[in-house]
Design an enzyme around this catalytic site. Structure first.
Site, PDB file in Angstrom:
ATOM      1  N   LYS A 145       0.701  -1.203   0.158  1.00 20.26           N
ATOM      2  CA  LYS A 145      -0.069   0.041   0.014  1.00 20.26           C
ATOM      3  C   LYS A 145       0.898   1.073  -0.136  1.00 20.26           C
ATOM      4  O   LYS A 145       0.586   2.139  -0.628  1.00 20.26           O
ATOM      5  CB  LYS A 145      -0.966   0.051   1.208  1.00 20.26           C
ATOM      6  CG  LYS A 145      -2.037  -1.066   1.046  1.00 20.26           C
ATOM      7  CD  LYS A 145      -3.263  -0.857   2.138  1.00 20.26           C
ATOM      8  CE  LYS A 145      -4.106  -1.931   2.452  1.00 20.26           C
ATOM      9  NZ  LYS A 145      -4.973  -2.594   1.158  1.00 20.26           N
ATOM     10  N   GLU A 199      -3.533   7.555   7.276  1.00 22.11           N
ATOM     11  CA  GLU A 199      -4.113   8.813   6.419  1.00 22.11           C
ATOM     12  C   GLU A 199      -5.286   9.079   6.795  1.00 22.11           C
ATOM     13  O   GLU A 199      -5.831   8.690   7.912  1.00 22.11           O
ATOM     14  CB  GLU A 199      -4.479   7.957   4.870  1.00 22.11           C
ATOM     15  CG  GLU A 199      -5.063   6.814   4.771  1.00 22.11           C
ATOM     16  CD  GLU A 199      -5.428   6.050   3.685  1.00 22.11           C
ATOM     17  OE1 GLU A 199      -4.274   6.163   2.679  1.00 22.11           O
ATOM     18  OE2 GLU A 199      -6.425   5.273   3.315  1.00 22.11           O
ATOM     19  N   GLU A 211      -6.414   1.437  -3.630  1.00 26.63           N
ATOM     20  CA  GLU A 211      -5.521   0.368  -4.052  1.00 26.63           C
ATOM     21  C   GLU A 211      -5.898  -0.354  -5.521  1.00 26.63           C
ATOM     22  O   GLU A 211      -7.026   0.001  -5.928  1.00 26.63           O
ATOM     23  CB  GLU A 211      -5.264  -0.867  -2.992  1.00 26.63           C
ATOM     24  CG  GLU A 211      -6.664  -1.581  -3.257  1.00 26.63           C
ATOM     25  CD  GLU A 211      -6.633  -2.912  -2.260  1.00 26.63           C
ATOM     26  OE1 GLU A 211      -5.477  -3.199  -1.950  1.00 26.63           O
ATOM     27  OE2 GLU A 211      -7.662  -3.416  -1.766  1.00 26.63           O
ATOM     28  N   ASN A 249      -6.066  -3.764  -7.431  1.00 28.57           N
ATOM     29  CA  ASN A 249      -6.371  -5.141  -7.413  1.00 28.57           C
ATOM     30  C   ASN A 249      -5.691  -5.861  -8.764  1.00 28.57           C
ATOM     31  O   ASN A 249      -6.501  -5.479  -9.847  1.00 28.57           O
ATOM     32  CB  ASN A 249      -7.635  -5.723  -6.927  1.00 28.57           C
ATOM     33  CG  ASN A 249      -7.806  -5.242  -5.585  1.00 28.57           C
ATOM     34  OD1 ASN A 249      -7.118  -5.357  -4.682  1.00 28.57           O
ATOM     35  ND2 ASN A 249      -9.186  -4.987  -5.467  1.00 28.57           N
TER      36      ASN A 249
HETATM   37  P1  ADP Z   1      -7.909  -4.174   1.998  1.00 27.88           P
HETATM   38  O1  ADP Z   1      -6.362  -4.344   0.952  1.00 27.88           O
HETATM   39  O2  ADP Z   1      -7.645  -4.636   3.247  1.00 27.88           O
HETATM   40  O3  ADP Z   1      -9.185  -4.688   1.279  1.00 27.88           O
HETATM   41  P2  ADP Z   1      -8.453  -1.391   1.196  1.00 27.88           P
HETATM   42  O4  ADP Z   1      -7.552  -0.177   1.271  1.00 27.88           O
HETATM   43  O5  ADP Z   1      -8.934  -1.839  -0.033  1.00 27.88           O
HETATM   44  O6  ADP Z   1      -8.009  -2.527   2.203  1.00 27.88           O
HETATM   45  O7  ADP Z   1      -9.821  -0.816   2.161  1.00 27.88           O
HETATM   46  C1  ADP Z   1     -11.012  -1.649   2.357  1.00 27.88           C
HETATM   47  C2  ADP Z   1     -11.821  -0.822   2.960  1.00 27.88           C
HETATM   48  O8  ADP Z   1     -11.737  -0.040   4.039  1.00 27.88           O
HETATM   49  C3  ADP Z   1     -12.434   0.103   1.868  1.00 27.88           C
HETATM   50  O9  ADP Z   1     -13.536  -0.378   0.991  1.00 27.88           O
HETATM   51  C4  ADP Z   1     -13.242   1.198   2.738  1.00 27.88           C
HETATM   52  O10 ADP Z   1     -14.512   0.733   3.269  1.00 27.88           O
HETATM   53  C5  ADP Z   1     -12.243   1.200   4.129  1.00 27.88           C
HETATM   54  N1  ADP Z   1     -11.096   2.375   4.113  1.00 27.88           N
HETATM   55  C6  ADP Z   1      -9.921   2.164   3.481  1.00 27.88           C
HETATM   56  N2  ADP Z   1      -9.371   3.301   3.526  1.00 27.88           N
HETATM   57  C7  ADP Z   1     -10.132   4.069   4.169  1.00 27.88           C
HETATM   58  C8  ADP Z   1      -9.976   5.573   4.553  1.00 27.88           C
HETATM   59  N3  ADP Z   1      -8.788   6.330   4.356  1.00 27.88           N
HETATM   60  N4  ADP Z   1     -11.113   6.163   5.001  1.00 27.88           N
HETATM   61  C9  ADP Z   1     -12.222   5.636   5.267  1.00 27.88           C
HETATM   62  N5  ADP Z   1     -12.161   4.283   4.877  1.00 27.88           N
HETATM   63  C10 ADP Z   1     -11.343   3.629   4.237  1.00 27.88           C
END
Ligand code: ADP
Length: 661
Positions: free
Chosen positions: A116, A200, A288, A290
């Site tokens: 990340k 963040e 991110e 995928n």
């Molecule tokens: P992972 O790789 O574990 O799936 P992600 O970065 O894709 O993690 O985030 C998964 C979920 O977490 C997102 O869909 C959102 O719901 C929540 N999320 C991630 N980052 C944030 C953020 N900065 N603020 C609010 N919610 C977040």
């Protein structure tokens, strides 16, 4: 074109890839663990190779075994599906070194997007907007506090190597920051073996919106619009749709352009997804990328008419994309609901067992079901409890949601617990239908979990009428027994009392040929169905509109399921109804003397012996389920009277482990 490909996966996604390969005239090789010898993907493939014992780490994650299977069968390429080895850069390198084509992106792109911190930096350099925060690894709780004060609370701490929602913590104020940092980094270490954490801004009421990209090996990159995946439970997607009700053509074009820019920047090839988070004012930020086919890809296929697996295979062969960005058109609306073997009443605990009944909703043009199971098959403890994905299409969002409601009502699943009622309740939820989504939707709308939605008055009346018709058919068949004394044949009555919860609904039934007219609370309803006693699906029409209701016979009564509502009904004659009111209520059995397994799993250890005195809070046993160790503790002081299970035993939910005096 390839002559033969291997699918390094199981379940619905393996079946879905096999279907497209077969249509393209490519033969298929399935790999499977010992537990999956009779799985659907094995049955569907032209050949199958067993690659190891049930635990994924020794089978589906065993890169050498998968590559050996491809070599042994002469497969020219490997499709990884999602999960397992799909985003493992060293697997891709090993596949290529074996002279086999990986149907997916290059190893370098996977590696760049797998972290990340790195991917966020790369995105920022490519001109993609990222969530405001600190660039790089957080060096400790102290620094986390300083950065949080600078960017402003709330903040989110995330495992850099994270995925699947693990290793994430929110800090709302200075008071939580040290603990959030500690928890995120320790979960990062235990889950990913990498304790680096980033920080963040926490975006409030966010929507999760992602762009599907498609790139070939000739430098062409296009996007296929967005999917909205805001309906999540603990950061895991439950319902997805395309397009998003929150986007207009302008935002879509900007988000799409950023996704394409990022794909170009990492030298992306194949199908991939760039995830964004969008705040209330519709500013969006990169989350991110995928580097694989996503679970929810069918909604994009439904509105674009494309087959993404076919596109991945063609790109892997080296064909250029034939589609240009301008030629991508989005038609109508699509929804996907993930049907899981889990029990919403027990905090969505996974459920295992044999599918004693499994029938998918009737095939219709607007309904697609991707599944990896069959009636009589087993849902085991080793893998993801996804049973099927229901996907529907409509010209409008409302039409797609209505089609989903009908599809969910038509799923006949017995033998394992499932979340169909929960999905149906979300589909019928006014806020969902208005499109006011955020990733907090489920937590806000179902704060106490889900126990079956309560029916509104009109719905209860309709279901009472259906229950009366069902019961009338049951009694009618019983009354048709042969050898009755002439002139004394049993005749089912016309007046019934439907008792649901504590409410009584008097129903008068009139049989009109193949139809019934049911009068409840002064309103007459026409009900038509060829339902027969024993069937689990009641299909027919009510006042001309089609209707599907699931029917379970429970003792002398019935439980009906429709649109997320669970309606328990006892249908009585008026005389029986009057007498039933006088019956004592049966008390549930007292299980307070037992330690029951809260979930199906493996009993790892028992910490106490017969006769031992324990204090409240003391560890009693450890149960492993879904790769998690759950420590069960004494709820109060007591003495152990007997042990009913020992280490190594497989436990069913609610099975007694030990008993107190
Ligand atoms: P992972 O790789 O574990 O799936 P992600 O970065 O894709 O993690 O985030 C998964 C979920 O977490 C997102 O869909 C959102 O719901 C929540 N999320 C991630 N980052 C944030 C953020 N900065 N603020 C609010 N919610 C977040």
């Amino acid at each position: 074109m390839f002559g033969k490909i291997l699918i390094a996966n199981r379940g619905e996604i393996a079946c879905r890839v096999i279907r497209t390969a077969r249509r393209m005239g490519i033969s298929t090789v399935a790999v499977h663990s010992e537990a999956d010898a009779r799985a659907l993907h094995v049955r569907m493939a032209d050949e199958a190779v067993e690659i190891g014992p049930p635990p994924s780490a020794q089978s589906y994650l065993d890169a050498d075994a998968v590559i050996a299977a491809a070599r042994g069968t002469g497969a020219e390429a490997i499709h990884p599906g999602y999960g397992f080895l799909a985003e493992n850069a060293s697997f891709v390198e090993a596949v290529n070194a074996a002279g086999i084509t990986f149907i997916g992106p290059p190893a370098a792109a996977i590696a760049a997007m797998g972290d990340k911190i790195e991917s966020k930096r790369l995105a920022a350099r490519a001109g993609v907007s990222t969530v405001p925060g600190h660039d790089g690894e957080v060096q400790g709780a102290g620094q986390a506090g300083e950065i949080a004060t600078r960017i402003g609370y709330p903040v989110m701490l995330k495992a850099s190597a994270g995925g699947g929602g693990k290793g994430m913590r929110i800090a709302h104020s200075e008071a939580d920051i040290a603990e959030a940092f500690r928890a995120a980094s320790s979960e990062a270490r235990s889950s990913f073996g990498d304790e680096r954490v980033l920080i963040e801004k926490y975006i409030e009421e966010p929507r999760h919106i992602e762009i599907q990209v498609l790139a070939d090996s000739h430098g062409n990159v296009i996007h296929l619009g967005e999917r909205e995946c805001s309906i999540q439970r603990r950061h895991q997607k439950v319902i997805e749709e395309a397009p998003s009700p929150a986007l207009d053509a302008g935002i879509r074009a900007r988000m799409g352009a950023e996704a394409v820019a990022l794909a170009r920047a990492v030298g992306y090839v194949s199908a991939g997804t760039v995830e964004f988070i969008m705040e209330r004012e519709r500013h969006f930020y990169f989350l991110e990328m995928n580097t694989r086919l996503q679970v929810e890809h069918p909604v994009t296929e439904m509105i674009t008419g494309l087959d993404l697996v076919e596109a991945m295979i063609r790109v892997a062969v080296g064909e250029p994309l034939t589609l240009t960005q301008d030629a991508v058109k989005l038609f109508g609306w699509a929804m996907e609901a993930r049907v899981y073997a889990e029990d919403p009443r027990r905090g969505f605990m996974p459920s295992i067992g044999r599918l004693t009944c499994y029938r998918e909703p009737p095939a219709e043009a607007a309904v697609r079901v991707d599944s990896g199971v069959y009636e009589g098959g087993e849902i085991g403890i080793h893998y993801d409890p996804l049973i099927a994905k229901a996907v529907t299409w409509g010209e409008s969002r409302a039409a797609a949601a209505a089609a989903m409601g009908a599809a969910l009502d038509g799923f006949e699943i017995r033998g394992v617990d499932h979340n169909i009622s929960f999905l149906g309740a979300v589909m019928a939820h006014p806020r969902f239908l208005e499109g006011r989504l955020s990733t907090d939707f489920i937590a806000e709308e179902f704060p106490d979990g889900f126990n079956g939605a309560a029916p509104g008055r009109a719905e209860a009346v309709r279901l009472a009428a259906v229950a009366a018709v069902i019961h009338r058919r049951v009694v009618g068949r019983e009354a048709a027994i042969s050898g009755q004394l002439a002139g004394h044949e049993a005749v089912p009555g016309t007046v019934w009392v439907v008792r649901a919860d504590t409410e009584d609904y008097p129903v008068v039934l009139r049989e009109l040929g193949s139809e019934f007219e049911a009068t409840v609370e002064g309103g007459a309803h026409r009900i038509e169905s060829d339902w027969r006693p024993g069937a689990t699906l009641f299909e027919g029409t009510l006042d001309g509109a089609s209707l599907r209701v699931q029917v379970d016979r429970v003792g002398p009564g019935y439980t009906l399921f429709h649109g997320g509502v669970e309606f328990g009904a006892l249908v009585l004659t008026p005389r029986a109804g009057a007498l039933a009111a006088l019956m004592p209520v049966k008390a549930p059995p007292d299980t307070s003397k037992f330690l029951l397994s809260p979930m199906p799993g493996l009993l790892l250890s028992v910490a106490v012996q017969k006769g031992q005195e324990v204090k409240a809070g003391e560890e009693l046993a450890v149960v492993e389920a879904m790769k998690m160790e759950n420590v069960l503790r004494a709820a109060r002081d007591g003495t152990v009277a007997a042990l009913h299970a020992g280490p190594g035993d497989s436990l069913a939910a609610d099975q007694a482990i030990l008993e107190f005096e």
